[in-house]
Enzyme design. Sequence first.
Site, PDB file in Angstrom:
ATOM      1  NE  ARG A  97       4.020 -13.561 -15.785  1.00 17.53           N
ATOM      2  CZ  ARG A  97       3.703 -13.160 -14.543  1.00 17.53           C
ATOM      3  NH1 ARG A  97       4.446 -13.546 -13.527  1.00 17.53           N
ATOM      4  NH2 ARG A  97       2.666 -12.382 -14.329  1.00 17.53           N
ATOM      5  CG  ASP A 244       6.245  -6.977 -12.167  1.00 20.71           C
ATOM      6  OD1 ASP A 244       5.495  -6.626 -11.249  1.00 20.71           O
ATOM      7  OD2 ASP A 244       6.619  -8.154 -12.337  1.00 20.71           O
ATOM      8  CG  ASN A 254       3.935  -3.933  -8.314  1.00 25.09           C
ATOM      9  OD1 ASN A 254       4.730  -4.857  -8.510  1.00 25.09           O
ATOM     10  ND2 ASN A 254       3.218  -3.858  -7.217  1.00 25.09           N
ATOM     11  CE  LYS A 255       0.264  -9.456 -10.141  1.00 22.46           C
ATOM     12  NZ  LYS A 255       0.105 -10.095 -11.468  1.00 22.46           N
TER      13      LYS A 255
HETATM   14  O1  MRU Z   1       2.228 -11.838 -11.592  1.00 18.97           O
HETATM   15  P1  MRU Z   1       3.275 -11.872 -10.525  1.00 18.97           P
HETATM   16  O2  MRU Z   1       2.863 -12.625  -9.313  1.00 18.97           O
HETATM   17  O3  MRU Z   1       4.617 -12.306 -11.061  1.00 18.97           O
HETATM   18  O4  MRU Z   1       3.435 -10.347 -10.092  1.00 18.97           O
HETATM   19  C1  MRU Z   1       4.439 -10.004  -9.164  1.00 18.97           C
HETATM   20  C2  MRU Z   1       4.442  -8.571  -8.800  1.00 18.97           C
HETATM   21  O5  MRU Z   1       3.709  -7.768  -9.314  1.00 18.97           O
HETATM   22  C3  MRU Z   1       5.482  -8.132  -7.798  1.00 18.97           C
HETATM   23  O6  MRU Z   1       5.016  -7.059  -7.042  1.00 18.97           O
HETATM   24  C4  MRU Z   1       6.754  -7.685  -8.544  1.00 18.97           C
HETATM   25  O7  MRU Z   1       7.152  -8.652  -9.461  1.00 18.97           O
HETATM   26  C5  MRU Z   1       7.863  -7.389  -7.622  1.00 18.97           C
HETATM   27  S1  MRU Z   1       8.552  -8.851  -6.931  1.00 18.97           S
HETATM   28  C6  MRU Z   1       9.860  -8.418  -5.942  1.00 18.97           C
END
Ligand code: MRU
Length: 356
Positions: A97, A244, A254-255
């Site tokens: 990723r 992230d 972030n997401k």
């Molecule tokens: O695609 P994902 O589910 O890995 O995305 C996760 C997120 O965006 C979280 O908010 C981020 O990784 C922080 S986790 C402590």
Amino acid sequence: MNEAETIRYHAAHDGRPAELDLLDQTKLPGTLTRLVCTTIDQTHDAIQRLVVRGAPAIGIAAAYGVTLTPVDAYASASLPEVQARYRQTIDHLATSRPTAVNLFWALDRMRAIVDGFAGEVAELREQLVTEAIRIHDDDRQMCRSIGRNGATLLAHCKSVMTHCNAGSLATSMWGTALAPMYHLHESGHTLEVFADETRPLLQGARLTAWELHQAGIPVTVCTDSMSGSLMRQGRVDAVIVGADRIAANGDVANKIGTYPLAVLAKYHNIPFYVAAPTNTFDAELESGDLIPIEQRNADEVSYPCGADSPRHTPEGVTVVNPAFDVTPAELVTAVITEKGVISGPDTTKVRAHLDA
Ligand code: MRU
């Protein structure tokens, strides 16, 4: 044993291979089941398919994944050959990723062990296992510290909104954005949490709602499009999310859906907090514009109920599916780390915080 533990590791013993034992988050909340990886490819696939997900958890899983390199098959290999095998694994796992920098941070720590090793070949794996366990243990510590630091900011709140899942399922315990909720709950102050559904993979509705409900913390799911209306009604005292990757100037990846939430929070005069460990900062990237954003398969949007379900978008229509967005630092009230709080983050404050 806690069946919901995000990541477990069983060292090789009695001729059995080492196992990376993951809670399969693609099956939650319906089914509590685990996926055991004994190979690099299984680990890579588990990270890519979001069996394990969330920035810190991806890093921990990848670190353990490095130890699954099949070096026993090369019993007579020299140290440089074995080191080359481990480096291959590290390079491969780094392609799983692209956005969460914790993945590269953890793999760099493993690479440093490989590069710096000078003993007997057989001892290298032991050192790598020790380092992966250390990364895992440090993460537990980090969750507690973020929980404590974040709790001071949320202590006056009755309700908070969060996006995606930045809880125990994304880390080794408690999480980042959810850590203050757990901390406050333990000390008798229970917040009401609004969990944004988080399209298209529903990490908020499936995962955050599940883990908070298990913990006895009241949680209400809302669709992403309801957030503004709830804020306007005065039902949200603060927004808190994970990250992230955070650039040197405090911009936050972030997401997908985090950025509009920050804009809404600004309009409604609601504090917008980001909780993340310092290993989520990428000091080499000047701004968030440089953060690589993962583009995922359009089928995640077109077939939200799985490949066997009816298509939700017309055949032939283009669909975009970026997994993350970037929130400019100016919309972030504060970043909460295990070291403390950066209020009004900018390049100078981020630098000072990381150097402290
Ligand atoms: O695609 P994902 O589910 O890995 O995305 C996760 C997120 O965006 C979280 O908010 C981020 O990784 C922080 S986790 C402590």
